[in-house]
Design a protein around this motif. Structure first.
Motif, PDB file in Angstrom:
ATOM      1  N   THR A  31     -52.350  34.238 -12.561  1.00 41.95           N
ATOM      2  CA  THR A  31     -52.549  33.381 -11.199  1.00 41.95           C
ATOM      3  C   THR A  31     -52.630  34.078 -10.090  1.00 41.95           C
ATOM      4  N   ASP A  32     -53.948  33.733  -9.428  1.00 41.24           N
ATOM      5  CA  ASP A  32     -54.403  34.530  -8.235  1.00 41.24           C
ATOM      6  C   ASP A  32     -53.658  33.966  -7.153  1.00 41.24           C
ATOM      7  N   VAL A  33     -52.707  34.373  -6.666  1.00 39.39           N
ATOM      8  CA  VAL A  33     -51.929  33.778  -5.583  1.00 39.39           C
ATOM      9  C   VAL A  33     -52.208  34.197  -4.234  1.00 39.39           C
ATOM     10  N   ALA A  34     -52.626  35.450  -4.046  1.00 37.64           N
ATOM     11  CA  ALA A  34     -53.066  35.901  -2.741  1.00 37.64           C
ATOM     12  C   ALA A  34     -54.233  35.438  -2.451  1.00 37.64           C
ATOM     13  N   GLY A  35     -55.360  35.499  -3.436  1.00 36.40           N
ATOM     14  CA  GLY A  35     -56.504  34.917  -3.148  1.00 36.40           C
ATOM     15  C   GLY A  35     -56.791  33.670  -2.902  1.00 36.40           C
ATOM     16  N   THR A  36     -56.212  32.737  -3.538  1.00 37.29           N
ATOM     17  CA  THR A  36     -55.927  31.219  -3.422  1.00 37.29           C
ATOM     18  C   THR A  36     -55.636  30.981  -2.043  1.00 37.29           C
ATOM     19  N   LEU A  40     -50.974  36.273   6.705  1.00 40.38           N
ATOM     20  CA  LEU A  40     -49.933  36.077   5.941  1.00 40.38           C
ATOM     21  C   LEU A  40     -49.411  37.011   5.102  1.00 40.38           C
ATOM     22  N   GLY A  41     -48.009  37.326   4.758  1.00 39.02           N
ATOM     23  CA  GLY A  41     -47.258  38.588   3.838  1.00 39.02           C
ATOM     24  C   GLY A  41     -46.842  37.383   2.706  1.00 39.02           C
ATOM     25  N   ILE A  42     -46.992  37.980   1.465  1.00 44.52           N
ATOM     26  CA  ILE A  42     -46.484  37.278   0.389  1.00 44.52           C
ATOM     27  C   ILE A  42     -45.822  38.601  -0.612  1.00 44.52           C
ATOM     28  N   ALA A  62     -57.634  29.322   1.230  1.00 40.53           N
ATOM     29  CA  ALA A  62     -57.494  27.978   1.689  1.00 40.53           C
ATOM     30  C   ALA A  62     -56.923  28.161   3.342  1.00 40.53           C
ATOM     31  N   LEU A  63     -56.193  29.357   3.521  1.00 40.01           N
ATOM     32  CA  LEU A  63     -55.666  29.503   4.851  1.00 40.01           C
ATOM     33  C   LEU A  63     -56.778  30.262   5.869  1.00 40.01           C
ATOM     34  N   ASN A  64     -57.556  30.794   5.302  1.00 44.81           N
ATOM     35  CA  ASN A  64     -58.576  31.461   5.992  1.00 44.81           C
ATOM     36  C   ASN A  64     -57.979  32.627   6.883  1.00 44.81           C
ATOM     37  N   VAL A  65     -56.982  33.425   6.419  1.00 45.20           N
ATOM     38  CA  VAL A  65     -56.318  34.476   7.214  1.00 45.20           C
ATOM     39  C   VAL A  65     -56.284  35.897   6.364  1.00 45.20           C
ATOM     40  N   PRO A  66     -56.134  37.003   6.969  1.00 45.55           N
ATOM     41  CA  PRO A  66     -55.747  38.124   6.078  1.00 45.55           C
ATOM     42  C   PRO A  66     -54.344  38.087   5.432  1.00 45.55           C
ATOM     43  N   VAL A  67     -54.569  38.598   4.256  1.00 45.19           N
ATOM     44  CA  VAL A  67     -53.174  38.529   3.359  1.00 45.19           C
ATOM     45  C   VAL A  67     -52.564  39.711   2.697  1.00 45.19           C
ATOM     46  N   ALA A  68     -51.325  40.025   2.961  1.00 40.91           N
ATOM     47  CA  ALA A  68     -50.783  41.116   2.259  1.00 40.91           C
ATOM     48  C   ALA A  68     -49.988  40.893   1.251  1.00 40.91           C
ATOM     49  N   PHE A  69     -49.918  41.320   0.076  1.00 47.81           N
ATOM     50  CA  PHE A  69     -49.267  41.109  -1.081  1.00 47.81           C
ATOM     51  C   PHE A  69     -48.479  42.254  -1.639  1.00 47.81           C
ATOM     52  N   VAL A  94     -50.394  43.899   8.131  1.00 52.48           N
ATOM     53  CA  VAL A  94     -51.782  43.496   8.106  1.00 52.48           C
ATOM     54  C   VAL A  94     -52.343  43.577   9.553  1.00 52.48           C
ATOM     55  N   MET A  95     -51.595  42.964  10.601  1.00 45.25           N
ATOM     56  CA  MET A  95     -51.930  42.670  11.656  1.00 45.25           C
ATOM     57  C   MET A  95     -52.219  44.264  12.441  1.00 45.25           C
TER      58      MET A  95
END
Ligand code: ADP
Ligand code: ZN
Length: 299
Positions: free
Chosen positions: A91-96, A60-62, A100-107, A290-291
């Motif tokens: 607010t912890d947007v990326a961590g939340t 997920l990218g944010i 919840a989704l259990n995928v690597p996240v870039a922010f 991220v990928m």
């Protein structure tokens, strides 16, 4: 050919959130927009959107409204930090979303994500240094320098550049922090407050527009003189007034006044090739990064 992994993108805006699943501009499998309310409700809707997709996303990218912490080494990476928007500070947007989704996240910031989207698929292709500016509810800029998204100590706040007031303009600036900054003079709400009518209702021949073009040109001239960009990409709701482009180009040339040679202005100051999808597609491009990081064993 191997299937490209399915990616998730989130454009987290102060007015609306946009979620997408796909692999790029020509392959968006699902897209949903909803208004920004409380963090709990809004992030809950994001989680629900991604959970109900038929295929899981690989990353997920944010791109988020801010101010944010975009430093992956910081304990508050992926947080919205000191925003005046009620309820959203710290607010912890990326961590939340990662939990919840259990995928690597870039922010990153919303505008840096949009700049990345334009770099990957749009008007920034092949360029090493350019700026993506959105002129909407607020004004913000994403900056690519030497091919990389620029952050600096935190991230630039181009919307709050100080701008000289035009002679005869005695209408107050609209930024609660600075009055007469770029956002206080040329954002959608500033135009509405200063001219007494919503910006979309002002006809193209209204005097507001030449003034807005002049104020935006001051901001762009400052960026040209600071960063020496190869291109300036202007998006956001206010730039739906396409007659602003030729006016802004003229005023920029007048401001610079021959001091630095400018390239062909028609290709130097342009709309985003991805239109209003630059932000959410940029978020997908963040997920793609991220990928490739995972593939190279970086993360
Ligand atoms: P946001 O900045 O909230 O992500 P937008 O980029 O759409 O969203 O910007 C919304 C702002 O742009 C509002 O202030 C709105 O009045 C203004 N706006 C939207 N469409 C137009 C238009 N066609 N002409 C002028 N202003 C517009
Ligand atoms: Zn300001």
């Amino acid at each position: 050919m191997a299937e490209r992994p399915l990616l998730g993108g989130l454009e987290a805006g102060g007015t609306k959130f946009v979620c997408a699943v796909g692999t790029g501009p020509d392959d968006i499998r699902a897209l949903e927009r909803f208004p920004t309310t409380t963090p709990e409700e809004t992030l809950g809707r994001v989680i629900d959107f991604f959970r109900r997709q038929p295929e899981p996303i690989a990353a997920l990218g944010i791109g988020s409204f801010g101010p944010v912490d975009p430093d992956p080494g910081s304990p508050t990476y992926g947080y919205i930090t000191t925003t005046p928007k009620p309820g959203w500070a710290h607010t912890d947007v990326a961590g939340t979303l990662r939990r919840a989704l259990n995928v690597p996240v870039a922010f990153d910031t919303d505008v840096n994500a949009a700049a990345l989207g334009e770099q990957r698929w749009g008007a920034g292709r092949g360029l090493h240094t350019f700026v993506y500016l959105t002129i909407g509810t607020g004004i913000g800029g994403g900056v690519i320098v030497n091919g990389r998204r620029h952050h600096g100590r935190q991230h630039p706040e181009i919307g709050h550049l100080f701008i000289p007031r035009l002679p005869g303009d005695d209408r107050p600036g609209h930024c609660p922090f600075h009055g007469d900054c770029l956002e206080g003079l040329a954002s959608g709400p500033a135009i509405a407050a200063r001219w007494g009518r919503p910006a979309p209702e002002l006809p193209p021949n209204h005097p507001a527009w030449d003034e807005v073009a002049q104020y935006l040109a001051f901001g762009l001239a400052n960026l040209i003189l600071t960063l020496s960009p190869q291109r300036l990409i202007l998006g956001g709701g206010v730039m739906h007034q396409t007659h602003l482009f030729p006016r802004i180009r003229r005023h920029v040339a007048a401001c610079i006044n021959g001091y630095v040679a400018l390239p062909d202005l028609d290709t130097f100051i342009v709309p985003p090739a991805l239109g209003d999808r630059a932000g959410v597609l940029g978020a997908l491009a963040l997920a793609e990064e991220v990928m490739s990081g995972l593939k190279h064993g970086i993360l």
